[in-house]
Structure formats: C-alpha cells, structure tokens
Design a protein around this motif. Structure first.
Motif, PDB file in Angstrom:
ATOM      1  N   ALA A 134      -3.628 -29.463 -34.282  1.00 21.11           N
ATOM      2  CA  ALA A 134      -2.233 -30.049 -33.747  1.00 21.11           C
ATOM      3  C   ALA A 134      -2.654 -31.843 -33.259  1.00 21.11           C
ATOM      4  O   ALA A 134      -4.145 -31.654 -32.604  1.00 21.11           O
ATOM      5  N   PRO A 135      -1.358 -32.390 -33.297  1.00 21.90           N
ATOM      6  CA  PRO A 135      -1.582 -33.704 -32.016  1.00 21.90           C
ATOM      7  C   PRO A 135      -1.686 -33.672 -31.655  1.00 21.90           C
ATOM      8  O   PRO A 135      -1.291 -32.992 -30.211  1.00 21.90           O
ATOM      9  N   LYS A 136      -2.551 -34.600 -30.503  1.00 21.95           N
ATOM     10  CA  LYS A 136      -2.820 -34.739 -29.124  1.00 21.95           C
ATOM     11  C   LYS A 136      -1.473 -35.367 -28.559  1.00 21.95           C
ATOM     12  O   LYS A 136      -1.306 -36.231 -28.517  1.00 21.95           O
ATOM     13  N   ILE A 137      -1.229 -34.761 -26.567  1.00 18.20           N
ATOM     14  CA  ILE A 137      -0.314 -35.226 -26.722  1.00 18.20           C
ATOM     15  C   ILE A 137      -0.569 -35.233 -25.238  1.00 18.20           C
ATOM     16  O   ILE A 137      -0.998 -35.377 -24.505  1.00 18.20           O
ATOM     17  N   PRO A 138      -0.298 -37.129 -25.179  1.00 25.54           N
ATOM     18  CA  PRO A 138      -0.812 -37.689 -23.775  1.00 25.54           C
ATOM     19  C   PRO A 138       0.031 -37.136 -22.556  1.00 25.54           C
ATOM     20  O   PRO A 138       1.074 -36.403 -22.714  1.00 25.54           O
ATOM     21  N   GLU A 139      -1.039 -37.489 -21.262  1.00 24.81           N
ATOM     22  CA  GLU A 139      -0.276 -36.771 -19.732  1.00 24.81           C
ATOM     23  C   GLU A 139       0.692 -37.656 -19.624  1.00 24.81           C
ATOM     24  O   GLU A 139       1.575 -37.013 -18.858  1.00 24.81           O
ATOM     25  N   PHE A 140      -0.367 -39.014 -19.793  1.00 26.17           N
ATOM     26  CA  PHE A 140       0.488 -40.378 -19.192  1.00 26.17           C
ATOM     27  C   PHE A 140       0.964 -41.068 -20.153  1.00 26.17           C
ATOM     28  O   PHE A 140       0.327 -41.197 -20.969  1.00 26.17           O
TER      29      PHE A 140
ATOM     30  N   LEU B  17      -5.771 -43.495 -25.770  1.00 27.34           N
ATOM     31  CA  LEU B  17      -5.003 -42.603 -26.845  1.00 27.34           C
ATOM     32  C   LEU B  17      -4.113 -43.198 -27.851  1.00 27.34           C
ATOM     33  O   LEU B  17      -4.527 -42.672 -28.511  1.00 27.34           O
ATOM     34  N   GLY B  18      -3.801 -43.494 -27.970  1.00 31.46           N
ATOM     35  CA  GLY B  18      -2.622 -44.575 -28.120  1.00 31.46           C
ATOM     36  C   GLY B  18      -2.277 -45.773 -27.882  1.00 31.46           C
ATOM     37  O   GLY B  18      -2.092 -45.884 -27.068  1.00 31.46           O
ATOM     38  N   SER B  19      -1.870 -46.339 -28.431  1.00 34.38           N
ATOM     39  CA  SER B  19      -1.623 -47.811 -27.804  1.00 34.38           C
ATOM     40  C   SER B  19      -0.827 -48.660 -29.272  1.00 34.38           C
ATOM     41  O   SER B  19      -0.293 -48.705 -30.788  1.00 34.38           O
ATOM     42  N   SER B  20       0.895 -49.179 -28.651  1.00 37.66           N
ATOM     43  CA  SER B  20       1.291 -50.055 -29.037  1.00 37.66           C
ATOM     44  C   SER B  20       1.806 -50.940 -28.963  1.00 37.66           C
ATOM     45  O   SER B  20       2.892 -50.953 -27.207  1.00 37.66           O
TER      46      SER B  20
ATOM     47  N   PHE C 252      -1.744 -41.693 -22.311  1.00 41.20           N
ATOM     48  CA  PHE C 252      -3.857 -41.461 -21.651  1.00 41.20           C
ATOM     49  C   PHE C 252      -3.327 -40.164 -21.806  1.00 41.20           C
ATOM     50  O   PHE C 252      -2.819 -39.278 -21.337  1.00 41.20           O
ATOM     51  N   ALA C 253      -4.955 -39.482 -22.519  1.00 39.53           N
ATOM     52  CA  ALA C 253      -4.607 -38.214 -22.277  1.00 39.53           C
ATOM     53  C   ALA C 253      -4.695 -37.042 -20.364  1.00 39.53           C
ATOM     54  O   ALA C 253      -4.106 -36.219 -20.596  1.00 39.53           O
ATOM     55  N   THR C 254      -5.540 -38.295 -19.829  1.00 40.84           N
ATOM     56  CA  THR C 254      -5.516 -37.964 -18.123  1.00 40.84           C
ATOM     57  C   THR C 254      -5.360 -39.236 -17.382  1.00 40.84           C
ATOM     58  O   THR C 254      -5.181 -39.966 -18.048  1.00 40.84           O
TER      59      THR C 254
ATOM     60  N   ILE D 123       4.809 -45.864 -15.121  1.00 38.55           N
ATOM     61  CA  ILE D 123       4.351 -44.880 -15.948  1.00 38.55           C
ATOM     62  C   ILE D 123       5.540 -43.626 -15.937  1.00 38.55           C
ATOM     63  O   ILE D 123       5.389 -43.091 -15.128  1.00 38.55           O
ATOM     64  N   TYR D 124       5.044 -42.962 -17.333  1.00 35.85           N
ATOM     65  CA  TYR D 124       6.161 -42.222 -17.856  1.00 35.85           C
ATOM     66  C   TYR D 124       5.348 -40.520 -18.101  1.00 35.85           C
ATOM     67  O   TYR D 124       4.313 -40.543 -18.350  1.00 35.85           O
ATOM     68  N   ALA D 125       5.442 -39.106 -18.258  1.00 36.65           N
ATOM     69  CA  ALA D 125       5.187 -38.454 -18.559  1.00 36.65           C
ATOM     70  C   ALA D 125       5.373 -37.635 -20.173  1.00 36.65           C
ATOM     71  O   ALA D 125       7.014 -37.826 -19.111  1.00 36.65           O
ATOM     72  N   PRO D 126       5.469 -37.700 -20.913  1.00 26.85           N
ATOM     73  CA  PRO D 126       5.947 -37.178 -21.552  1.00 26.85           C
ATOM     74  C   PRO D 126       6.351 -35.321 -21.759  1.00 26.85           C
ATOM     75  O   PRO D 126       5.662 -34.538 -20.327  1.00 26.85           O
TER      76      PRO D 126
END
Length: 275
Positions: free
Chosen positions: A28-34, A73-76, A95-97, A141-144
């Motif tokens: 499964a895809p990694k889902i960021p926490e923040f 984790l990701g950047s855009s 970010f993962a954490t 900072i947002y939380a998915p």
C-alpha cells in the motif's frame, strides 16, 4: 460537539490510526502524517530572472538533496495559476512523522555539503537559488485524513491543482461520528467516481494560523477539466442523493459543520520538480 479541541483530537487520532495501518502494509502507498505548505514569493526585483534557469537550479537541488533525504516522504512545487497573488509559489513537503520534520533540515545541510563539497561553490549555488525568492514567506502544517484518491502512476506532465479551502463551524449538536459518516458517503459516491479527478487529498489544520481550515486538493489534467469536474459532481450528486426529505436532512446536517465561506485557488503542479 462540545469543544474545538475534542473535534480535532478525534480527527487526528483517526488519522494516526489510519496512517499506521496503511504504512504497515507493504503493498500500500505510504500516507504522510503531516504536510508542510510554504508560500514563497518571487523576487520581483531580480533583473536576470529566467524561469528555465530557476527550474534547472531547483531540479539540481531536488536530485542532489531532496531525493536523497530519507526524512522527506514527498515534495512538490506549485506555480500560481488563478489566485489572488501572482507572485506566490508553493512548496509542499510530506513527512511520515512529526520527528522527521525536525530532522530533515539538518539532513539537508549534510546532503548539501556532500553535493557541493567546495564551500565557495556551494554558497554560490545556494545564493543563486535563493535569489529567485523574496525574503518573506509563510508556513502551515496540515494533517491528511482518510478519503484520498491516489494517482495510479507518477505524472509525466504538469497538472492543474484546484484547492478548495473551507472553514469548520463546530456546531454544538455535531459529532465526529456523524461528520465522518457524511463525509465518507459523499466521498465514495462523488469524488471517487468523478473521472476528471485524477487525485484528491483532504487535509485538516494541524499547526498554523487558522485551526478551522479544511483543505481539499483536486488534481486534474487541464483547466478545461475543472468545469467538467463541477458538472460531473452535479450529476453524481443527483444520482446519489435524489431530492427527498431524507437527503435534504443529510444536506442540512453536512452544512452545519461549515461556515458556508470557502476560497478557491488554482495552481500548476510541476511534475518534474517532485519527489
């Protein structure tokens, strides 16, 4: 719903449980926490500004630093398309954490030294890169939260990113259970079925200037698809929720969670400046 804190605590706890489950699954895809969103502004006084040279510099930094930073984790990156300020430019990182957010800056500095071991050359490169931006910027900072629609594969071209920013109203008679049920029902029957929406990411405020923010990001192939998305939303809404007493009650229940005010923003997602 008794307090603002209770509402967001429940949402964040749901998020953390959801994220842990997803990350634990290898397929499964990694889902960021923040998610951090930095609003930069172009340096309008830069006389030798060339978009191609800016992009080449950012791409070099992406390849030598960002792509190698294990804490990112990701950047855009996103260019102004239709917003109130044509000088704004968004940089988004995931970010993962929370701990990883505290580590990525030091790791960037290490990678910069490895990429440009000659200090003088490193300073010249970074000074040139930073010269494209004005000094002022803002960070949020947002939380998915659950309900995302993920891309099947990495984009090979720039895309349109439509952002809808709504504001929570925190009704006294609301509950987290009702809000989640209504949101996920609409998500499953409208967002997930709209073929013009190539990706969708819902987020709530985690740290920043306005704790009432509810951010939804929709990715589309073109500006023309934006109108088509709205038309298709209307069709799917009528199919899923025909006009009757029960559905009118659902609509009223959903509306009470928001102020009724929202903002619309359209950006260009730069596909080859992303991790």
């Amino acid at each position: 719903m008794k307090t603002t804190n209770q509402f967001f605590t429940a949402i964040v706890l749901t998020l953390l449980l959801f994220s842990t489950t997803i990350v634990a699954q290898d397929d499964a895809p990694k889902i960021p926490e923040f998610i951090t969103v930095t609003t930069n502004h172009w340096n309008m006084d830069k006389k030798d500004f060339k978009m191609s040279e800016w992009k080449a510099a950012e791409k070099e930094y992406l390849e030598k630093v960002t792509m190698k930073n294990e804490f990112i984790l990701g950047s855009s990156m996103y260019l102004h398309n239709m917003t109130a300020d044509n000088s704004e430019f968004l940089s988004v990182q995931t970010f993962a954490t929370w701990e990883d957010m505290g580590k990525f800056g030091d790791r960037n500095a290490e990678l910069e030294k490895a990429a440009w071991p000659d200090e003088a050359k490193r300073k010249v490169f970074l000074k040139n890169l930073n010269s494209y931006y004005a000094n002022e910027h803002s960070d949020e900072i947002y939380a998915p939260i659950p309900g995302g629609k993920f891309m099947d594969e990495r984009p090979t071209k720039d895309m349109v990113c439509y952002v809808k920013k709504s504001y929570f109203a925190f009704p006294e008679d609301g509950t987290n259970e009702e809000f989640k049920k209504l949101r996920m029902e609409g998500n499953a029957t409208i967002v997930q079925k709209n073929q013009y929406v190539k990706a969708y990411y819902p987020n709530v405020h985690a740290w920043g200037s306005d704790k009432t923010e509810y951010i939804e990001a929709f990715y589309l192939d073109s500006l023309a698809d934006l109108d088509k998305m709205f038309d298709r939303d209307d069709e799917l809404m009528e199919e899923a929720f025909p006009d009757n007493e029960a559905n009118r009650a659902k609509g009223k229940a959903w509306a009470k969670y928001f102020t009724g005010v929202h903002g619309d923003y359209v950006y260009t997602y730069i596909h080859d400046l992303s991790k």
